[in-house]
Design a protein around this motif. Structure first.
Motif, PDB file in Angstrom:
ATOM      1  N   HIS A  83     -30.131 -47.671  -1.252  1.00  0.00           N
ATOM      2  CA  HIS A  83     -31.310 -46.974  -1.894  1.00  0.00           C
ATOM      3  C   HIS A  83     -32.308 -45.954  -1.163  1.00  0.00           C
ATOM      4  N   VAL A  84     -32.055 -46.050   0.344  1.00  0.00           N
ATOM      5  CA  VAL A  84     -32.795 -45.063   1.065  1.00  0.00           C
ATOM      6  C   VAL A  84     -32.182 -43.787   1.116  1.00  0.00           C
ATOM      7  N   LEU A  85     -32.512 -43.080   0.822  1.00  0.00           N
ATOM      8  CA  LEU A  85     -31.872 -41.386   0.875  1.00  0.00           C
ATOM      9  C   LEU A  85     -32.682 -40.515   1.633  1.00  0.00           C
ATOM     10  N   GLU A  86     -33.714 -40.716   2.191  1.00  0.00           N
ATOM     11  CA  GLU A  86     -34.503 -39.929   2.614  1.00  0.00           C
ATOM     12  C   GLU A  86     -34.456 -40.101   4.237  1.00  0.00           C
ATOM     13  N   ALA A  87     -34.695 -39.354   4.910  1.00  0.00           N
ATOM     14  CA  ALA A  87     -34.711 -39.527   6.581  1.00  0.00           C
ATOM     15  C   ALA A  87     -35.646 -40.850   6.998  1.00  0.00           C
ATOM     16  N   THR A  88     -35.429 -41.651   7.802  1.00  0.00           N
ATOM     17  CA  THR A  88     -36.383 -42.725   8.263  1.00  0.00           C
ATOM     18  C   THR A  88     -36.695 -42.619   9.716  1.00  0.00           C
ATOM     19  N   ARG A  89     -35.907 -41.872  10.328  1.00  0.00           N
ATOM     20  CA  ARG A  89     -36.060 -41.655  11.919  1.00  0.00           C
ATOM     21  C   ARG A  89     -35.628 -40.118  12.368  1.00  0.00           C
ATOM     22  N   GLY A  90     -36.700 -39.281  12.292  1.00  0.00           N
ATOM     23  CA  GLY A  90     -36.258 -37.709  12.626  1.00  0.00           C
ATOM     24  C   GLY A  90     -35.752 -37.096  11.506  1.00  0.00           C
ATOM     25  N   GLU A  91     -34.336 -36.751  11.346  1.00  0.00           N
ATOM     26  CA  GLU A  91     -33.672 -36.316  10.395  1.00  0.00           C
ATOM     27  C   GLU A  91     -32.834 -37.066   9.852  1.00  0.00           C
ATOM     28  N   ASN A  92     -32.526 -38.341  10.396  1.00  0.00           N
ATOM     29  CA  ASN A  92     -31.508 -38.917   9.956  1.00  0.00           C
ATOM     30  C   ASN A  92     -31.799 -40.343   9.084  1.00  0.00           C
ATOM     31  N   VAL A  93     -31.035 -40.773   8.471  1.00  0.00           N
ATOM     32  CA  VAL A  93     -31.230 -42.027   7.502  1.00  0.00           C
ATOM     33  C   VAL A  93     -30.854 -43.074   8.241  1.00  0.00           C
ATOM     34  N   LEU A  94     -31.404 -43.899   9.052  1.00  0.00           N
ATOM     35  CA  LEU A  94     -30.999 -44.896   9.746  1.00  0.00           C
ATOM     36  C   LEU A  94     -31.152 -46.320   9.236  1.00  0.00           C
TER      37      LEU A  94
END
Length: 128
Positions: free
Chosen positions: A39-50
């Motif tokens: 469900h997380v499709l946007e970056a969560t750290r920098g440009e990455n979806v971690l």
């Protein structure tokens, strides 16, 4: 997913379900083989979806928002709503209540009149 307990697979592109890293691809395969939705499709750290929020049905998670990091963390917060209703165990159980219908007083009087020593003399249990 071998070795560690980290889910920081920054090479997974969750919107298209592809990956460029071999370990990341293994993790993606596990998610897909388990029929889970990310469900997380946007970056969560920098440009990455971690960070991940996985569910077995897309309808279970709603209103996913990526928010500012908490404290000194370099990972953004993830806020979301879980839409699962619990079911109460409302199984109806019927129990017979004999205490007011059993005639216990009369039964005790009747059984007290029996000479149990005479009745049980030379009685043996039956073999099955």
């Amino acid at each position: 997913m071998s070795g560690g307990s980290s889910f920081n697979y920054g090479h997974i592109q969750w919107t298209v379900l592809q990956s460029t890293g071999s370990e990341d691809q293994k993790s993606l395969n596990v998610v897909q083989d388990s029929f889970l939705s990310q469900h997380v499709l946007e970056a969560t750290r920098g440009e990455n979806v971690l960070n991940t929020v996985l569910s077995s049905q897309k309808e279970f998670i709603d209103n996913v928002k990526i928010c500012e990091p908490l404290g000194c963390s370099d990972h953004n917060q993830i806020h979301f709503i879980i839409k699962i209703k619990g079911e109460r165990n409302q199984k109806i159980r019927y129990r017979k209540i004999y205490c007011h219908k059993g005639g216990h007083k009369e039964m005790r009087i009747y059984l007290a009149k029996i000479d149990w020593n005479k009745t049980m003399t030379n009685q043996t249990a039956k073999q099955c």
